[in-house]
Design a protein around this motif. Sequence first.
Motif, PDB file in Angstrom:
ATOM      1  N   GLU A  38       0.830  -1.185   0.125  1.00 11.85           N
ATOM      2  CA  GLU A  38       0.091   0.110   0.105  1.00 11.85           C
ATOM      3  C   GLU A  38       1.170   1.254  -0.088  1.00 11.85           C
ATOM      4  O   GLU A  38       0.502   2.180  -0.729  1.00 11.85           O
ATOM      5  N   LEU A  39       1.978   1.087   0.549  1.00  9.34           N
ATOM      6  CA  LEU A  39       2.948   2.220   0.709  1.00  9.34           C
ATOM      7  C   LEU A  39       3.645   2.607  -0.583  1.00  9.34           C
ATOM      8  O   LEU A  39       3.934   3.837  -0.962  1.00  9.34           O
ATOM      9  N   TYR A  40       3.965   1.766  -1.411  1.00 12.99           N
ATOM     10  CA  TYR A  40       4.743   2.044  -2.641  1.00 12.99           C
ATOM     11  C   TYR A  40       3.804   1.932  -3.937  1.00 12.99           C
ATOM     12  O   TYR A  40       3.935   3.137  -4.375  1.00 12.99           O
ATOM     13  N   ARG A  41       2.983   1.043  -4.367  1.00 16.76           N
ATOM     14  CA  ARG A  41       2.161   1.206  -5.325  1.00 16.76           C
ATOM     15  C   ARG A  41       2.784   1.393  -6.645  1.00 16.76           C
ATOM     16  O   ARG A  41       2.265   2.036  -7.369  1.00 16.76           O
ATOM     17  N   VAL A  42       4.071   1.164  -6.918  1.00 17.69           N
ATOM     18  CA  VAL A  42       4.707   1.484  -8.160  1.00 17.69           C
ATOM     19  C   VAL A  42       5.204   0.178  -8.929  1.00 17.69           C
ATOM     20  O   VAL A  42       6.073  -0.577  -7.915  1.00 17.69           O
ATOM     21  N   TYR A  43       5.022  -0.087 -10.095  1.00 20.21           N
ATOM     22  CA  TYR A  43       5.538  -1.404 -10.546  1.00 20.21           C
ATOM     23  C   TYR A  43       6.556  -1.452 -11.515  1.00 20.21           C
ATOM     24  O   TYR A  43       6.917  -2.392 -12.190  1.00 20.21           O
ATOM     25  N   TRP A  44       7.282  -0.154 -11.549  1.00 15.80           N
ATOM     26  CA  TRP A  44       8.366  -0.298 -12.421  1.00 15.80           C
ATOM     27  C   TRP A  44       9.472  -1.048 -12.012  1.00 15.80           C
ATOM     28  O   TRP A  44      10.105  -1.426 -12.981  1.00 15.80           O
ATOM     29  N   PRO A  45       9.665  -1.440 -10.650  1.00 14.37           N
ATOM     30  CA  PRO A  45      10.657  -2.631 -10.307  1.00 14.37           C
ATOM     31  C   PRO A  45      10.398  -4.140 -11.134  1.00 14.37           C
ATOM     32  O   PRO A  45      11.299  -4.622 -11.017  1.00 14.37           O
ATOM     33  N   LEU A  46       9.223  -4.098 -11.447  1.00  9.34           N
ATOM     34  CA  LEU A  46       8.924  -5.594 -12.232  1.00  9.34           C
ATOM     35  C   LEU A  46       9.684  -5.700 -13.392  1.00  9.34           C
ATOM     36  O   LEU A  46      10.137  -7.074 -13.833  1.00  9.34           O
ATOM     37  N   PHE A  47      10.191  -4.532 -13.764  1.00 14.45           N
ATOM     38  CA  PHE A  47      11.248  -4.723 -14.923  1.00 14.45           C
ATOM     39  C   PHE A  47      12.616  -5.412 -14.732  1.00 14.45           C
ATOM     40  O   PHE A  47      13.281  -5.901 -15.647  1.00 14.45           O
ATOM     41  N   VAL A  48      12.899  -5.869 -13.516  1.00 13.75           N
ATOM     42  CA  VAL A  48      14.026  -6.604 -13.244  1.00 13.75           C
ATOM     43  C   VAL A  48      13.783  -8.233 -13.558  1.00 13.75           C
ATOM     44  O   VAL A  48      14.808  -8.959 -13.642  1.00 13.75           O
ATOM     45  N   LEU A  49      12.408  -8.607 -13.902  1.00 14.22           N
ATOM     46  CA  LEU A  49      12.044  -9.820 -14.428  1.00 14.22           C
ATOM     47  C   LEU A  49      12.701 -10.404 -15.785  1.00 14.22           C
ATOM     48  O   LEU A  49      13.196 -11.082 -15.885  1.00 14.22           O
ATOM     49  N   ILE A  50      12.932  -9.028 -16.251  1.00 10.83           N
ATOM     50  CA  ILE A  50      13.708  -9.426 -17.775  1.00 10.83           C
ATOM     51  C   ILE A  50      15.181  -9.914 -17.589  1.00 10.83           C
ATOM     52  O   ILE A  50      15.642 -10.514 -18.161  1.00 10.83           O
ATOM     53  N   PHE A  51      15.694  -9.164 -16.414  1.00 16.62           N
ATOM     54  CA  PHE A  51      17.201  -9.526 -16.149  1.00 16.62           C
ATOM     55  C   PHE A  51      17.437 -10.900 -15.767  1.00 16.62           C
ATOM     56  O   PHE A  51      18.202 -11.618 -15.814  1.00 16.62           O
ATOM     57  N   TYR A  52      16.418 -11.482 -14.978  1.00 17.07           N
ATOM     58  CA  TYR A  52      16.158 -12.890 -14.392  1.00 17.07           C
ATOM     59  C   TYR A  52      16.067 -13.720 -15.788  1.00 17.07           C
ATOM     60  O   TYR A  52      16.498 -14.722 -15.665  1.00 17.07           O
ATOM     61  N   ILE A  53      15.245 -13.331 -16.518  1.00 18.34           N
ATOM     62  CA  ILE A  53      15.256 -14.308 -17.862  1.00 18.34           C
ATOM     63  C   ILE A  53      16.387 -14.377 -18.623  1.00 18.34           C
ATOM     64  O   ILE A  53      16.829 -15.191 -19.244  1.00 18.34           O
ATOM     65  N   ILE A  54      16.977 -13.266 -18.817  1.00 18.36           N
ATOM     66  CA  ILE A  54      18.302 -13.254 -19.783  1.00 18.36           C
ATOM     67  C   ILE A  54      19.357 -13.564 -18.971  1.00 18.36           C
ATOM     68  O   ILE A  54      20.464 -13.757 -19.684  1.00 18.36           O
ATOM     69  N   CYS A  55      19.579 -13.636 -17.637  1.00 18.26           N
ATOM     70  CA  CYS A  55      20.638 -14.029 -17.053  1.00 18.26           C
ATOM     71  C   CYS A  55      21.381 -15.217 -17.633  1.00 18.26           C
ATOM     72  O   CYS A  55      22.575 -15.421 -17.778  1.00 18.26           O
ATOM     73  N   PRO A  56      20.679 -16.572 -17.474  1.00 20.58           N
ATOM     74  CA  PRO A  56      21.258 -17.676 -17.975  1.00 20.58           C
ATOM     75  C   PRO A  56      21.664 -17.869 -19.487  1.00 20.58           C
ATOM     76  O   PRO A  56      22.172 -18.998 -19.862  1.00 20.58           O
ATOM     77  N   ILE A  57      21.020 -17.001 -20.288  1.00 19.56           N
ATOM     78  CA  ILE A  57      21.313 -17.216 -21.798  1.00 19.56           C
ATOM     79  C   ILE A  57      22.765 -17.300 -22.143  1.00 19.56           C
ATOM     80  O   ILE A  57      23.285 -18.009 -22.984  1.00 19.56           O
ATOM     81  N   PRO A  58      23.563 -16.219 -21.768  1.00 13.45           N
ATOM     82  CA  PRO A  58      25.170 -16.508 -22.074  1.00 13.45           C
ATOM     83  C   PRO A  58      25.665 -17.664 -21.699  1.00 13.45           C
ATOM     84  O   PRO A  58      26.405 -18.187 -22.426  1.00 13.45           O
ATOM     85  N   HIS A  59      25.250 -18.400 -20.578  1.00  7.98           N
ATOM     86  CA  HIS A  59      25.795 -19.578 -20.043  1.00  7.98           C
ATOM     87  C   HIS A  59      25.234 -20.666 -21.026  1.00  7.98           C
ATOM     88  O   HIS A  59      26.156 -21.584 -21.499  1.00  7.98           O
ATOM     89  N   PHE A  60      24.283 -20.462 -21.350  1.00 14.15           N
ATOM     90  CA  PHE A  60      23.419 -21.550 -22.326  1.00 14.15           C
ATOM     91  C   PHE A  60      24.112 -21.553 -23.683  1.00 14.15           C
ATOM     92  O   PHE A  60      24.602 -22.519 -24.328  1.00 14.15           O
ATOM     93  N   ILE A  61      24.560 -20.373 -24.374  1.00 18.76           N
ATOM     94  CA  ILE A  61      25.275 -20.281 -25.456  1.00 18.76           C
ATOM     95  C   ILE A  61      26.608 -20.807 -25.496  1.00 18.76           C
ATOM     96  O   ILE A  61      27.091 -21.340 -26.385  1.00 18.76           O
ATOM     97  N   ALA A  62      27.402 -20.147 -24.519  1.00 17.32           N
ATOM     98  CA  ALA A  62      28.754 -20.808 -24.102  1.00 17.32           C
ATOM     99  C   ALA A  62      28.604 -22.313 -24.217  1.00 17.32           C
ATOM    100  O   ALA A  62      29.881 -22.815 -24.665  1.00 17.32           O
ATOM    101  N   LYS A  63      27.903 -22.699 -23.436  1.00 19.14           N
ATOM    102  CA  LYS A  63      28.058 -24.324 -23.022  1.00 19.14           C
ATOM    103  C   LYS A  63      27.599 -24.867 -24.448  1.00 19.14           C
ATOM    104  O   LYS A  63      28.374 -26.065 -24.633  1.00 19.14           O
ATOM    105  N   ARG A  64      26.724 -24.418 -25.185  1.00 21.98           N
ATOM    106  CA  ARG A  64      26.389 -24.827 -26.744  1.00 21.98           C
ATOM    107  C   ARG A  64      27.572 -24.694 -27.727  1.00 21.98           C
ATOM    108  O   ARG A  64      27.769 -25.543 -28.197  1.00 21.98           O
ATOM    109  N   ILE A  65      28.197 -23.836 -27.571  1.00 27.39           N
ATOM    110  CA  ILE A  65      29.264 -23.340 -28.530  1.00 27.39           C
ATOM    111  C   ILE A  65      30.592 -23.988 -28.229  1.00 27.39           C
ATOM    112  O   ILE A  65      31.246 -24.927 -29.187  1.00 27.39           O
ATOM    113  N   SER A  66      31.019 -24.128 -26.947  1.00 31.07           N
ATOM    114  CA  SER A  66      32.441 -24.340 -26.646  1.00 31.07           C
ATOM    115  C   SER A  66      32.392 -26.236 -26.427  1.00 31.07           C
ATOM    116  O   SER A  66      31.541 -26.573 -25.796  1.00 31.07           O
TER     117      SER A  66
END
Length: 161
Positions: A28-56
């Motif tokens: 109730e005190l905050y009521r701003v949903y801009w911090p939900l954009f960190v979900l994008i960082f959660y999703i793209i975080c493992p992608i470089p590892h998957f690509i490197a594991k697939r390539i090397s």
Amino acid sequence: MAGVKALVALSFSGAIGLTFLMLGCALELYRVYWPLFVLIFYIICPIPHFIAKRISDDTDAASSACRELAYFFTTGIVVSAFGFPIILARVQVIMWGACGLVLAGNAVIFLTILGFFLVFGRGDDFSWEQCRKIFAKMSDVIRCSYSCLLNQGCRPVNLFE
């Protein structure tokens, strides 16, 4: 059996991290949903590892340029995820209390992602089918726990299939 316990612990910690994130947005005190954009960082975080594991292909090498570049990009993504709510609080888009809750959620979620790779990323034959099954089990556990919290009844989830 150890894999099932790790899966339950990881899903529980993921739920705790997302709860911190939601509290930082929806109280109730905050009521701003801009911090939900960190979900994008959660999703793209493992992608470089998957690509490197697939390539090397050189699994015996102590270090490879591809893996080091993946670590660099992953570090940049994680630092950006921690910096984003701080910048939002600094320009007074969100309050500092919401920033603290989002940062706590970030720490828990990124430790959960690290734990996932430490527990399930050891095998040489990591497949997307195995990953899909793990995420399906995690979603069943989370769905069951939330329905139990809301007193809507809970169908038992068989984790030992």
